[in-house]
Design a protein around this motif. Structure first.
Motif, PDB file in Angstrom:
ATOM      1  N   ILE A 173       0.916  -1.299   0.148  1.00  0.00           N
ATOM      2  CA  ILE A 173      -0.031  -0.031  -0.037  1.00  0.00           C
ATOM      3  C   ILE A 173       0.730   1.215   0.195  1.00  0.00           C
ATOM      4  N   PRO A 174       0.757   1.879  -0.961  1.00  0.00           N
ATOM      5  CA  PRO A 174       1.555   3.351  -0.934  1.00  0.00           C
ATOM      6  C   PRO A 174       1.535   4.181   0.058  1.00  0.00           C
ATOM      7  N   VAL A 175       2.778   4.532   0.713  1.00  0.00           N
ATOM      8  CA  VAL A 175       2.614   5.727   1.974  1.00  0.00           C
ATOM      9  C   VAL A 175       2.387   7.049   1.135  1.00  0.00           C
ATOM     10  N   SER A 176       2.705   7.160   0.019  1.00  0.00           N
ATOM     11  CA  SER A 176       2.191   8.586  -0.763  1.00  0.00           C
ATOM     12  C   SER A 176       1.818   8.056  -2.182  1.00  0.00           C
ATOM     13  N   PHE A 177       0.922   9.002  -2.605  1.00  0.00           N
ATOM     14  CA  PHE A 177       0.107   8.628  -4.049  1.00  0.00           C
ATOM     15  C   PHE A 177      -0.463   9.895  -4.278  1.00  0.00           C
ATOM     16  N   GLN A 178      -0.639  10.099  -5.659  1.00  0.00           N
ATOM     17  CA  GLN A 178      -1.254  11.010  -6.307  1.00  0.00           C
ATOM     18  C   GLN A 178      -2.345  10.416  -7.258  1.00  0.00           C
ATOM     19  N   GLN A 179      -3.338  10.441  -7.370  1.00  0.00           N
ATOM     20  CA  GLN A 179      -4.215   9.947  -8.527  1.00  0.00           C
ATOM     21  C   GLN A 179      -5.567  10.691  -8.539  1.00  0.00           C
ATOM     22  N   ASN A 180      -5.850  10.908  -9.731  1.00  0.00           N
ATOM     23  CA  ASN A 180      -7.347  11.572 -10.099  1.00  0.00           C
ATOM     24  C   ASN A 180      -8.467  10.452  -9.791  1.00  0.00           C
ATOM     25  N   ALA A 181      -9.622  10.939  -9.431  1.00  0.00           N
ATOM     26  CA  ALA A 181     -10.837  10.079  -9.088  1.00  0.00           C
ATOM     27  C   ALA A 181     -11.866  10.819  -9.441  1.00  0.00           C
ATOM     28  N   ILE A 237     -11.094  12.848   4.866  1.00  0.00           N
ATOM     29  CA  ILE A 237     -11.256  11.948   6.172  1.00  0.00           C
ATOM     30  C   ILE A 237     -11.199  10.729   5.775  1.00  0.00           C
ATOM     31  N   LEU A 238     -12.265  10.129   4.808  1.00  0.00           N
ATOM     32  CA  LEU A 238     -12.438   8.928   4.661  1.00  0.00           C
ATOM     33  C   LEU A 238     -11.201   8.232   3.979  1.00  0.00           C
ATOM     34  N   ILE A 239     -10.351   8.720   3.071  1.00  0.00           N
ATOM     35  CA  ILE A 239      -9.085   8.353   2.638  1.00  0.00           C
ATOM     36  C   ILE A 239      -8.032   8.207   3.820  1.00  0.00           C
ATOM     37  N   TYR A 240      -8.018   9.304   4.355  1.00  0.00           N
ATOM     38  CA  TYR A 240      -7.170   9.185   5.704  1.00  0.00           C
ATOM     39  C   TYR A 240      -7.227   7.880   6.454  1.00  0.00           C
ATOM     40  N   ASP A 241      -8.584   7.942   7.001  1.00  0.00           N
ATOM     41  CA  ASP A 241      -8.904   6.806   7.943  1.00  0.00           C
ATOM     42  C   ASP A 241      -8.682   5.377   7.238  1.00  0.00           C
ATOM     43  N   VAL A 242      -9.193   5.306   6.051  1.00  0.00           N
ATOM     44  CA  VAL A 242      -8.807   3.826   5.340  1.00  0.00           C
ATOM     45  C   VAL A 242      -7.441   3.561   5.534  1.00  0.00           C
ATOM     46  N   PHE A 243      -6.695   4.391   4.941  1.00  0.00           N
ATOM     47  CA  PHE A 243      -5.048   4.292   4.837  1.00  0.00           C
ATOM     48  C   PHE A 243      -4.591   3.996   6.283  1.00  0.00           C
ATOM     49  N   GLU A 244      -5.101   4.723   7.244  1.00  0.00           N
ATOM     50  CA  GLU A 244      -4.567   4.528   8.673  1.00  0.00           C
ATOM     51  C   GLU A 244      -5.061   3.248   9.189  1.00  0.00           C
ATOM     52  N   TYR A 245      -6.105   2.684   8.866  1.00  0.00           N
ATOM     53  CA  TYR A 245      -6.595   1.499   9.251  1.00  0.00           C
ATOM     54  C   TYR A 245      -5.655   0.466   8.583  1.00  0.00           C
ATOM     55  N   ILE A 246      -5.363   0.376   7.282  1.00  0.00           N
ATOM     56  CA  ILE A 246      -4.918  -0.463   6.537  1.00  0.00           C
ATOM     57  C   ILE A 246      -3.383  -0.469   7.124  1.00  0.00           C
ATOM     58  N   GLU A 247      -2.917   0.629   7.520  1.00  0.00           N
ATOM     59  CA  GLU A 247      -1.214   0.403   7.757  1.00  0.00           C
ATOM     60  C   GLU A 247      -1.241  -0.058   9.362  1.00  0.00           C
ATOM     61  N   ASN A 248      -2.080   0.250  10.116  1.00  0.00           N
ATOM     62  CA  ASN A 248      -1.943   0.148  11.529  1.00  0.00           C
ATOM     63  C   ASN A 248      -2.747  -1.094  12.120  1.00  0.00           C
ATOM     64  N   THR A 249      -3.610  -1.737  11.173  1.00  0.00           N
ATOM     65  CA  THR A 249      -4.494  -2.845  11.848  1.00  0.00           C
ATOM     66  C   THR A 249      -3.492  -4.115  11.829  1.00  0.00           C
ATOM     67  N   ASP A 250      -3.891  -4.952  12.818  1.00  0.00           N
ATOM     68  CA  ASP A 250      -3.142  -6.118  13.033  1.00  0.00           C
ATOM     69  C   ASP A 250      -4.110  -7.420  12.400  1.00  0.00           C
ATOM     70  N   GLU A 251      -5.368  -6.983  12.185  1.00  0.00           N
ATOM     71  CA  GLU A 251      -6.429  -7.756  11.482  1.00  0.00           C
ATOM     72  C   GLU A 251      -6.888  -7.722   9.984  1.00  0.00           C
ATOM     73  N   LEU A 252      -5.883  -6.948   9.312  1.00  0.00           N
ATOM     74  CA  LEU A 252      -6.063  -6.710   7.911  1.00  0.00           C
ATOM     75  C   LEU A 252      -6.844  -7.704   7.182  1.00  0.00           C
TER      76      LEU A 252
END
Length: 159
Positions: A26-34, A98-113
């Protein structure tokens, strides 16, 4: 013949033991159009995630040029010369930054991914403050889509 058979079995076992494993990055940094869709409303944007913050720049609708930046604490709205900070804990959790931030925080920090391989890449599932999500990552580690299962929001990343 007795000596050849054990050597053949050992070689067969050794060649079969090589298992290709891939851990998606999972990229720590990225830039994408959406394209973001919520109910009947949709808008185009550029999403930039860097370590510690997410910035979303609206590129369509009458809000074109507005930048929303979230750092896990404050949500900042910047439009032309106007800048306004809001406490993120008191704002709608389904705000795209907030959604993007929270999703990536979850992915980077959860033990139950929960992640599994799919034809086009990888599928991540989890739960953040605004609901359950599904993130699809392409085989080249770029992002494909983010969907809130319990909400009516979808982010389609451009390739």
């Amino acid at each position: 013949m007795k000596k050849i058979l054990p050597v053949f079995l050992v070689l067969l076992l050794l060649s079969g033991c090589k298992i290709k494993t891939y851990t998606p990055e999972i990229p720590v940094s990225f830039q994408q159009n959406a394209q973001v869709t919520s109910g009947d409303f949709s808008f185009s944007c550029k999403i930039c995630k860097s370590e510690g913050k997410v910035a979303v720049t609206v590129t369509s609708t009458s809000a074109s040029g507005m930048v929303m930046t979230y750092d896990g604490d404050k949500l900042n709205f910047l439009y032309d010369d106007f800048s306004y900070d809001i406490d993120g804990s008191n704002f709608e959790k389904n705000n795209i930054a907030i959604l993007i931030y929270d999703v990536f925080e979850y992915i980077e920090n959860t033990d139950e991914l929960s992640v599994r391989k799919i034809d086009t890449g990888y599928k991540y599932e989890g739960s953040v403050s605004c609901g359950d999500f599904i993130l699809i990552q392409n085989n080249d580690n770029s992002l494909s889509s983010l969907t809130l299962r319990t909400g009516d929001m979808k982010v389609e990343f451009e390739q």
